[in-house]
Motif scaffolding. Structure first.
Motif, PDB file in Angstrom:
ATOM      1  N   MET A   1      68.007  87.752  32.620  1.00  0.00           N
ATOM      2  CA  MET A   1      69.079  86.775  32.658  1.00  0.00           C
ATOM      3  C   MET A   1      70.241  87.263  33.512  1.00  0.00           C
ATOM      4  SD  MET A   1      70.048  83.804  31.834  1.00  0.00           S
ATOM      5  CE  MET A   1      68.853  83.386  30.564  1.00  0.00           C
ATOM      6  N   GLY A   2      70.603  88.528  33.358  1.00  0.00           N
ATOM      7  CA  GLY A   2      71.697  89.085  34.164  1.00  0.00           C
ATOM      8  C   GLY A   2      71.378  89.089  35.649  1.00  0.00           C
ATOM      9  N   VAL A   3      70.139  89.486  35.984  1.00  0.00           N
ATOM     10  CA  VAL A   3      69.734  89.498  37.393  1.00  0.00           C
ATOM     11  C   VAL A   3      69.706  88.076  37.949  1.00  0.00           C
ATOM     12  CG1 VAL A   3      67.860  90.072  38.979  1.00  0.00           C
ATOM     13  CG2 VAL A   3      68.430  91.638  37.130  1.00  0.00           C
ATOM     14  N   SER A   4      69.247  87.110  37.160  1.00  0.00           N
ATOM     15  CA  SER A   4      69.200  85.716  37.613  1.00  0.00           C
ATOM     16  C   SER A   4      70.601  85.185  37.900  1.00  0.00           C
ATOM     17  CB  SER A   4      68.517  84.838  36.563  1.00  0.00           C
ATOM     18  OG  SER A   4      67.202  85.282  36.312  1.00  0.00           O
ATOM     19  N   ILE A   5      71.542  85.473  37.017  1.00  0.00           N
ATOM     20  CA  ILE A   5      72.923  85.014  37.227  1.00  0.00           C
ATOM     21  C   ILE A   5      73.520  85.638  38.478  1.00  0.00           C
ATOM     22  CG2 ILE A   5      75.250  85.084  36.261  1.00  0.00           C
ATOM     23  CD1 ILE A   5      73.997  84.844  33.493  1.00  0.00           C
ATOM     24  N   LEU A   6      73.240  86.927  38.700  1.00  0.00           N
ATOM     25  CA  LEU A   6      73.742  87.605  39.898  1.00  0.00           C
ATOM     26  C   LEU A   6      73.183  86.965  41.168  1.00  0.00           C
ATOM     27  CD1 LEU A   6      75.313  89.897  41.220  1.00  0.00           C
ATOM     28  CD2 LEU A   6      73.302  91.360  40.917  1.00  0.00           C
ATOM     29  N   LEU A   7      71.874  86.706  41.173  1.00  0.00           N
ATOM     30  CA  LEU A   7      71.263  86.069  42.338  1.00  0.00           C
ATOM     31  C   LEU A   7      71.827  84.668  42.570  1.00  0.00           C
ATOM     32  CD1 LEU A   7      67.504  87.100  41.996  1.00  0.00           C
ATOM     33  CD2 LEU A   7      69.124  87.846  43.740  1.00  0.00           C
ATOM     34  N   PHE A   8      72.074  83.929  41.487  1.00  0.00           N
ATOM     35  CA  PHE A   8      72.631  82.582  41.619  1.00  0.00           C
ATOM     36  C   PHE A   8      74.029  82.631  42.246  1.00  0.00           C
ATOM     37  CE2 PHE A   8      75.288  79.198  39.847  1.00  0.00           C
ATOM     38  CZ  PHE A   8      74.603  78.084  40.312  1.00  0.00           C
ATOM     39  N   CYS A   9      74.849  83.566  41.813  1.00  0.00           N
ATOM     40  CA  CYS A   9      76.206  83.681  42.363  1.00  0.00           C
ATOM     41  C   CYS A   9      76.175  84.054  43.838  1.00  0.00           C
ATOM     42  CB  CYS A   9      77.006  84.716  41.564  1.00  0.00           C
ATOM     43  SG  CYS A   9      77.335  84.229  39.856  1.00  0.00           S
ATOM     44  N   LEU A  10      75.317  85.011  44.204  1.00  0.00           N
ATOM     45  CA  LEU A  10      75.215  85.417  45.609  1.00  0.00           C
ATOM     46  C   LEU A  10      74.695  84.279  46.475  1.00  0.00           C
ATOM     47  CD1 LEU A  10      73.777  89.045  45.208  1.00  0.00           C
ATOM     48  CD2 LEU A  10      76.122  88.379  45.786  1.00  0.00           C
ATOM     49  N   SER A  11      73.701  83.532  45.969  1.00  0.00           N
ATOM     50  CA  SER A  11      73.143  82.401  46.726  1.00  0.00           C
ATOM     51  C   SER A  11      74.197  81.314  46.940  1.00  0.00           C
ATOM     52  CB  SER A  11      71.932  81.824  45.991  1.00  0.00           C
ATOM     53  OG  SER A  11      70.939  82.799  45.811  1.00  0.00           O
ATOM     54  N   THR A  12      74.958  81.018  45.882  1.00  0.00           N
ATOM     55  CA  THR A  12      75.998  79.993  45.999  1.00  0.00           C
ATOM     56  C   THR A  12      77.058  80.406  47.012  1.00  0.00           C
ATOM     57  OG1 THR A  12      75.648  79.386  43.675  1.00  0.00           O
ATOM     58  CG2 THR A  12      77.696  78.665  44.718  1.00  0.00           C
TER      59      THR A  12
ATOM     60  N   LEU B   1      63.639  80.358  47.886  1.00  0.00           N
ATOM     61  CA  LEU B   1      62.429  81.180  47.963  1.00  0.00           C
ATOM     62  C   LEU B   1      62.760  82.667  47.909  1.00  0.00           C
ATOM     63  CD1 LEU B   1      60.375  79.224  50.667  1.00  0.00           C
ATOM     64  CD2 LEU B   1      59.945  79.317  48.217  1.00  0.00           C
ATOM     65  N   LEU B   2      63.809  83.086  48.621  1.00  0.00           N
ATOM     66  CA  LEU B   2      64.197  84.499  48.605  1.00  0.00           C
ATOM     67  C   LEU B   2      64.641  84.920  47.201  1.00  0.00           C
ATOM     68  CD1 LEU B   2      66.142  84.888  51.985  1.00  0.00           C
ATOM     69  CD2 LEU B   2      63.901  85.821  51.395  1.00  0.00           C
ATOM     70  N   SER B   3      65.392  84.057  46.513  1.00  0.00           N
ATOM     71  CA  SER B   3      65.830  84.392  45.153  1.00  0.00           C
ATOM     72  C   SER B   3      64.643  84.550  44.211  1.00  0.00           C
ATOM     73  CB  SER B   3      66.780  83.300  44.639  1.00  0.00           C
ATOM     74  OG  SER B   3      67.920  83.190  45.463  1.00  0.00           O
ATOM     75  N   LEU B   4      63.696  83.620  44.301  1.00  0.00           N
ATOM     76  CA  LEU B   4      62.505  83.717  43.451  1.00  0.00           C
ATOM     77  C   LEU B   4      61.698  84.964  43.783  1.00  0.00           C
ATOM     78  CD1 LEU B   4      61.349  79.974  43.410  1.00  0.00           C
ATOM     79  CD2 LEU B   4      62.460  81.244  41.575  1.00  0.00           C
ATOM     80  N   MET B   5      61.612  85.299  45.077  1.00  0.00           N
ATOM     81  CA  MET B   5      60.857  86.482  45.487  1.00  0.00           C
ATOM     82  C   MET B   5      61.516  87.764  44.944  1.00  0.00           C
ATOM     83  SD  MET B   5      59.880  87.678  49.347  1.00  0.00           S
ATOM     84  CE  MET B   5      59.236  86.038  49.672  1.00  0.00           C
TER      85      MET B   5
END
Length: 442
Positions: free
Chosen positions: A143-154, A18-22
C-alpha cells in the motif's frame, strides 16, 4: 492541434500506468514474494521438526503395538491432524484422522524404522490456520509503495500536461519571435503579462483556423476530383468490356467522358490560379482608361451572352477621363467569374439578365453587377467568397463548380488595392460590388 494534444496526453497516461504497474510488480516479486517464500519454508521446517519429534517418541515405543496406537491417536487428536502409518513389510495401513477444517493443509512424508521387524512410512497432514499465516502477510508495504508511485505519476503527468498545453504558444513564439519583439515594443513597460498571453492565444487561434481551412480545402478538392473520375472510370469500363453495342450510345459515352475530363481541367485551372493569386503573383499593371475598359467589357459580353439565353445591360456614369492602374487581364477574369457565376446559378427556365453599373466615387471606380437569379440567403453573403464554399445545390443548375470563382475574384481585387463584397438587390437576385482606385489624367 487540440486533437494532437489529447492523443499525446492519452499516450503519456498509458505509459505512466504501465510503468507503475511494472514497478509495483517487480517490487512485489523481488521483495514481498521472496519474503513470503522464506517465511513459508520456516513454517514447513517447524512441521518437519514436529514430525521428527513424533517419530522419535514412536521409536521409544518399539515392540508395544497397543501403546504405539494409543500414542498415535492421542497425538493426532492434540494437533488436529491426519497421520497415515504404512507398514512396508505387511502392507497394512493405519490411519488416524483428526484434521480440522482450516484454510488449507500441508502434507509431509517421512520414512523411519520403528522396530527391528517392521519399517513404516509416515504421512503427516498438518492444518494451516490464519494465525499461522499472519506473519506471512505481505500487504503492509504494498500500500505504501502504491501510494508513492501514484504521487510520483500524478506529479509527472501534471508537469507534462502543462508543457504540452503550452507547446502551441512556444512554437508560435519561436516562429515569430522577431515579429513579436517588434510588436511588443509598442506596449508600455508596465503592461501586464496577461495581455501578452492573450495576444499569443489569439495569434495561435488564427493559425489553427488557417490550418482548419487548409484541411477543408483538401477535402473539397478530393471530392471534386473523385466525382468526375468515378464517372469516367465507369463509362470507360463499359466501353472496354464491349458492353455498348450501339454506335450512337458509344458516341454519347465519349462526349460524357470528354465533358468530365473538361470539368477536371477547369478545376485544375481554377486551383492553379487560386494558389498563384494567393501567393503574391507578379502583377502586370498599367494605366487603363476607365471609359474604354467598361465599353470593351460591355461589348464582349453583349456578343457572348445571347448564346446562353442571357443578356447584359450596362450603365456607365463616369465623368472626366479617369484611369485605372490595374492588371487588365486579371480584372477581366473577375468579370468573367462573376458573370459565369450568375449563369451557373440561374434556373433553366429563366432568361438570365445581368445589370452592370459603373460610376466613380471619391477616387474610386465602383462596379456593380446584379443578376435576376435565386440569390443567396442573407446569412451566407459573407461566406460566398471563401474557397470551395457552395450555396445550396438546389439553387444551382451546375453541380460541379469548383467553388473557387468568387474566391479568385476576391484575391485579384484585393491584390490591386481594391475591395469586393456581395449584397441583395431590392428586386431580388445577387449583387456583387467591387471598387478599384482611379487616377485622373490631365
Amino acid at each position: 492541434m487540440k486533437q494532437h494534444i489529447k492523443i499525446k496526453l492519452l499516450i503519456a497516461h498509458c505509459i505512466v500506468l504501465l510503468l507503475s504497474l511494472m514497478i509495483l510488480g517487480i517490487y512485489y516479486w523481488k521483495f514481498e514474494i521472496a519474503d513470503f517464500a522464506t517465511q513459508w519454508e520456516k513454517l514447513r521446517h517447524q512441521f518437519q521438526l514436529q514430525d521428527r519429534q513424533f517419530i522419535n517418541e514412536m521409536n521409544k515405543l518399539r515392540g508395544k503395538p497397543q501403546e504405539m496406537r494409543s500414542y498415535l491417536d492421542r497425538y493426532a487428536q492434540d494437533y488436529s491432524m491426519r497421520i497415515n502409518m504404512y507398514d512396508r513389510e505387511t502392507g497394512k495401513t493405519v490411519t488416524v484422522d483428526s484434521l480440522s477444517h482450516n484454510l488449507f493443509s500441508v502434507t509431509l512424508q517421512d520414512d523411519q524404522y520403528t522396530d527391528e521387524k517392521h519399517r513404516y512410512v509416515f504421512t503427516f497432514t498438518h492444518p494451516v490456520t490464519w494465525d499461522m499465516l499472519q506473519p506471512l502477510q505481505t500487504s503492509k508495504h504494498i500500500m505504501g509503495v502504491s501510494i508513492l508511485l501514484f504521487c510520483l505519476s500524478t506529479l509527472f503527468l501534471a508537469t507534462y500536461s502543462r508543457k504540452i498545453a503550452m507547446l502551441p504558444l512556444v512554437t508560435f513564439y519561436e516562429k515569430h519571435s522577431e515579429l513579436l519583439k517588434t510588436d511588443l515594443q509598442c506596449y508600455p513597460r508596465e503592461m501586464e503579462w496577461e495581455k501578452i498571453y492573450s495576444t499569443l492565444v489569439q495569434a495561435n487561434e488564427k493559425l489553427l483556423l488557417e490550418k482548419r481551412k487548409q484541411s477543408v480545402a483538401m477535402a473539397a478538392i478530393s471530392h471534386d476530383l473523385k466525382t468526375p473520375l468515378t464517372s469516367i472510370k465507369g463509362y470507360m469500363e463499359r466501353l472496354m468490356k464491349g458492353r455498348v453495342q450501339s454506335e450512337e450510345t458509344r458516341q454519347e459515352y465519349y462526349q460524357i467522358i470528354y465533358r468530365k475530363a473538361t470539368e477536371i481541367e477547369k478545376l485544375m485551372q481554377d486551383l492553379s490560379e487560386y494558389v498563384q493569386n494567393d501567393s503574391h503573383p507578379l502583377l502586370v499593371r498599367k494605366q487603363v482608361p476607365l471609359q474604354a475598359f467598361v465599353e470593351s467589357i460591355a461589348s464582349e459580353y453583349a456578343e457572348e451572352l445571347p448564346a446562353f439565353s442571357a443578356e447584359l445591360h450596362c450603365t456607365c456614369e463616369v465623368e472626366g477621363n479617369p484611369t485605372l492602374f490595374i492588371d487588365e487581364q486579371r480584372i477581366r477574369r473577375v468579370f468573367a467569374n462573376i458573370i459565369h457565376n450568375s449563369l451557373n446559378h440561374s434556373h433553366a427556365k429563366d432568361n438570365v439578365r445581368v445589370n452592370m453599373r459603373v460610376y466613380t466615387d471619391q477616387k474610386q471606380a465602383i462596379f456593380e453587377l446584379e443578376d435576376n437569379g435565386p440569390g443567396v440567403p442573407l446569412g451566407e453573403l459573407s461566406k460566398i467568397f471563401e474557397p470551395f464554399y457552395r450555396v445550396d445545390k438546389a439553387r444551382s443548375k451546375v453541380k460541379n463548380g469548383s467553388g473557387l470563382g468568387l474566391a479568385i475574384c476576391k484575391g485579384m481585387i484585393e491584390k490591386q488595392d481594391g475591395n469586393i463584397h456581395a449584397y441583395l438587390p431590392p428586386n431580388g437576385g445577387l449583387g456583387i460590388r467591387f471598387a478599384l482606385p482611379v487616377q485622373e489624367l490631365d
